[in-house]
Enzyme design. Sequence first.
Site, PDB file in Angstrom:
ATOM      1  CE1 TYR A 123      13.612  -2.492  38.516  1.00  0.00           C
ATOM      2  CE2 TYR A 123      14.205  -0.586  39.840  1.00  0.00           C
ATOM      3  CZ  TYR A 123      14.395  -1.914  39.488  1.00  0.00           C
ATOM      4  OH  TYR A 123      15.385  -2.629  40.122  1.00  0.00           O
ATOM      5  NE  ARG A 137      20.694  -1.594  42.701  1.00  0.00           N
ATOM      6  CZ  ARG A 137      20.068  -1.776  41.529  1.00  0.00           C
ATOM      7  NH1 ARG A 137      20.734  -1.683  40.409  1.00  0.00           N
ATOM      8  NH2 ARG A 137      18.780  -2.038  41.495  1.00  0.00           N
ATOM      9  CG  ASP A 228      12.110  -4.106  28.390  1.00  0.00           C
ATOM     10  OD1 ASP A 228      12.791  -3.946  27.375  1.00  0.00           O
ATOM     11  OD2 ASP A 228      12.377  -3.591  29.492  1.00  0.00           O
ATOM     12  CE1 TYR A 239      22.373  -0.249  37.632  1.00  0.00           C
ATOM     13  CE2 TYR A 239      23.878  -1.985  36.974  1.00  0.00           C
ATOM     14  CZ  TYR A 239      23.194  -1.293  37.966  1.00  0.00           C
ATOM     15  OH  TYR A 239      23.343  -1.649  39.276  1.00  0.00           O
ATOM     16  CE  LYS A 248      16.197  -3.505  31.168  1.00  0.00           C
ATOM     17  NZ  LYS A 248      15.038  -4.396  31.217  1.00  0.00           N
ATOM     18  CB  THR A 252      10.403  -3.195  23.164  1.00  0.00           C
ATOM     19  OG1 THR A 252      11.646  -2.755  23.714  1.00  0.00           O
ATOM     20  CG2 THR A 252       9.342  -3.240  24.249  1.00  0.00           C
ATOM     21  CB  THR A 341       9.580  -6.740  35.190  1.00  0.00           C
ATOM     22  OG1 THR A 341      10.591  -6.338  34.287  1.00  0.00           O
ATOM     23  CG2 THR A 341       9.452  -8.253  35.193  1.00  0.00           C
ATOM     24  CD  GLU A 355      11.942 -10.576  39.106  1.00  0.00           C
ATOM     25  OE1 GLU A 355      11.257 -10.453  40.125  1.00  0.00           O
ATOM     26  OE2 GLU A 355      11.574 -10.172  37.985  1.00  0.00           O
TER      27      GLU A 355
HETATM   28  O1  LIG Z   1      17.578  -2.683  38.979  1.00  0.00           O
HETATM   29  C1  LIG Z   1      18.145  -2.395  37.899  1.00  0.00           C
HETATM   30  O2  LIG Z   1      19.270  -1.964  37.840  1.00  0.00           O
HETATM   31  C2  LIG Z   1      17.418  -2.551  36.608  1.00  0.00           C
HETATM   32  C3  LIG Z   1      16.394  -3.346  36.444  1.00  0.00           C
HETATM   33  C4  LIG Z   1      15.670  -3.456  35.152  1.00  0.00           C
HETATM   34  O3  LIG Z   1      15.914  -4.331  34.326  1.00  0.00           O
HETATM   35  C5  LIG Z   1      14.705  -2.361  34.932  1.00  0.00           C
HETATM   36  C6  LIG Z   1      13.625  -2.471  33.933  1.00  0.00           C
HETATM   37  O4  LIG Z   1      13.707  -2.812  32.765  1.00  0.00           O
HETATM   38  C7  LIG Z   1      12.329  -1.967  34.428  1.00  0.00           C
HETATM   39  C8  LIG Z   1      11.292  -3.016  34.589  1.00  0.00           C
HETATM   40  O5  LIG Z   1      10.922  -3.627  33.600  1.00  0.00           O
HETATM   41  O6  LIG Z   1      10.785  -3.201  35.706  1.00  0.00           O
HETATM   42 CA    CA Z   2      11.414  -3.408  31.504  1.00  0.00          CA
HETATM   43 MG    MG Z   3      13.280  -3.002  25.260  1.00  0.00          MG
END
Ligand SMILES: O=C(O)/C=C/C(=O)CC(=O)CC(=O)O
Ligand code: CA
Ligand code: MG
Length: 406
Positions: A123, A137, A228, A239, A248, A252, A341, A355
Amino acid sequence: MTTARSWLASAQDSPFGVHNLPYGVFSTAARPGRRRIGVRIGDFVLDAGGAARAAGVPSVLLDADSLGPLLAAGRPAWAQIRAGLTAWLTDETYRNALSPLLVPVAEATMHLPFEVADYVDFYASEHHATNLGRIFRPGAEPLTPNWKHLPIGYHGRAGTVVVSGTPVVRPHGQRKAPTDAVPDFGPTRRLDIEAEVGFVVGTPSELGTPVPMDGFAEHVFGVCLVNDWSARDIQAWEYVPLGPFLGKSFATSVSPWIVPLEALEHARVAPPARDVEPLPYLDDRGGEPWGLDIAMEVRLNGHTVSRPPFATMYWTGAQQLAQMTANGASLRTGDLFASGTVSGPAKETRGALIELTWNGEDPVKLPDGSTRAFLENDDEVTITATAPGPDGAVIGFGEVTGRVLP
Ligand SMILES: O=C(O)/C=C/C(=O)CC(=O)CC(=O)O
Ligand SMILES: [Ca+2]
Ligand SMILES: [Mg+2]
């Protein structure tokens, strides 16, 4: 160093010139059951095991139906084999022996090139993490207090990593919008992508022994592209508090070509300034950090919707490797860890639809007049990338593509 040139015309000025030489596993329609290691050169796939035999140096690492044995062989073997391939493809005396072993790219079916052992997803984009924090959030600080102290990641599902071209079936799961009283069960309404870079582990490590950042080139064989796929409604509900799970793990996708780390020596750049002092095991300031200048492109039904810049990633692959093993967890040959990402600071550089469309509020417009908040059935997403090579050469990663099925 002067630029080596291949005797193969289509390798000249190609993103798959002799500076790249990515590895994959292919078969042909004539012998669909016979998987072989191939090396991409120009518009062709070179039968690598056949080439080694033709050159008089048969190789059990190349005469295989998977990259597994080669991955496990370690850095000195990788360098030796790469040097051999470079010599055979540049020295005119090998032309006659190797030419019959070149298969046109269009005639090669590409397969998942290695058995994925463990799969980890990070992340590591500050822009992505900030955007997702705001969306998931609202009202809270977008970056969690730990974000600049450690590369956040989670363990994913290795068994559902699929090769580019594999269709992605829209997953079912529990969905609950904040305004719903209770969840229901059904197909995701918020199917999304995440454009990422994947690191493929070759050399394993011992349980109990962390791998430091400077072990990166010893353990990591090469780099691929990753999509992903993410079901945002399933993810948003499930989550808390353990992190991504079924939203997820349904698929992938990875690109079929693994670009060797050696091919990316000219793509190395300094990562963004570290504005929080990293703990020593993650401190890459003053060393030789592993920022990589990989220019990515995301296409939706053939239309470019984003150009994510990998050079903007806050945490590097070397820091992620150090984090993944900091507790003594061991590496296995075939482990895959993805960057997270890739999103840059500008809107048109964001690597996920959530986004780009700001949770669907500002849909993407396609040339056919339609709009997308999230993916519809039959949509096709393709991620491509290039990086700088030596003497102005370009290193191509090929593509990872997938079509959504109902
Ligand atoms: O902020 C969150 O709760 C989760 C975000 C994501 O989707 C995380 C993720 O897959 C990681 C990424 O690819 O950056
Ligand atoms: Ca990801
Ligand atoms: Mg995945």
